[in-house]
Enzyme design. Structure first.
Site, PDB file in Angstrom:
ATOM      1  N   HIS A  81       0.836  -1.206   0.000  1.00 52.92           N
ATOM      2  CA  HIS A  81       0.000   0.000   0.000  1.00 52.92           C
ATOM      3  C   HIS A  81       0.875   1.261   0.000  1.00 52.92           C
ATOM      4  O   HIS A  81       0.589   2.236  -0.713  1.00 52.92           O
ATOM      5  CB  HIS A  81      -0.914  -0.038   1.230  1.00 52.92           C
ATOM      6  N   GLN A  83       3.915   1.534  -1.199  1.00 52.29           N
ATOM      7  CA  GLN A  83       4.505   1.640  -2.529  1.00 52.29           C
ATOM      8  C   GLN A  83       3.487   2.176  -3.532  1.00 52.29           C
ATOM      9  O   GLN A  83       3.818   2.962  -4.421  1.00 52.29           O
ATOM     10  CB  GLN A  83       5.034   0.273  -2.986  1.00 52.29           C
ATOM     11  N   HIS A  85       1.031   4.231  -2.814  1.00 56.98           N
ATOM     12  CA  HIS A  85       0.937   5.673  -2.544  1.00 56.98           C
ATOM     13  C   HIS A  85       2.065   6.429  -3.233  1.00 56.98           C
ATOM     14  O   HIS A  85       1.846   7.493  -3.823  1.00 56.98           O
ATOM     15  CB  HIS A  85       0.996   5.959  -1.037  1.00 56.98           C
TER      16      HIS A  85
END
Length: 112
Positions: A81, A83, A85
């Site tokens: 998650h 990564q 973002h």
């Protein structure tokens, strides 16, 4: 090679999320300024965006180097998650740069 503690990994993950969030926020603020014709302010926001992306990139690069050196990096959905973002922040930054250029052209055309 010492594995990461859960707390260390959590701190790393959330620093990536925080820097990516900061970058996205700055980029969107830059676009808002550009839509108002405030291009100097937009440029300053984009500099802040770039700085936040660089911080996130340093954290990410450190993790990659550690894994390449043989240190086991636990994979978690939260890490994926983070990564995600960062990738989104990078993508939005590039798109917003183009949108700011378009706004500059639009303002120049409208002022003629």
């Amino acid at each position: 090679m010492v594995d990461f503690t859960e707390d260390e990994l959590e701190e790393i993950i959330f620093s990536i999320v925080a820097y990516a969030g900061e970058a996205k926020g700055c980029a969107h603020q830059a676009l808002a300024f550009a839509e108002e014709g405030k291009f100097e302010e937009a440029e300053e926001c984009m500099k802040e965006c770039d700085a936040a992306v660089l911080k996130a990139h340093h954290v990410q690069t450190d993790m990659i180097q550690k894994e390449a050196g043989g240190q086991k990096i636990p994979l978690s959905i939260v890490f994926v998650h983070a990564q995600d973002h960062l990738m989104t922040a990078l993508s939005e930054r590039e798109l917003i740069k183009k949108m700011i250029k378009l706004n500059k052209r639009l303002f120049a055309l409208e002022s003629k």
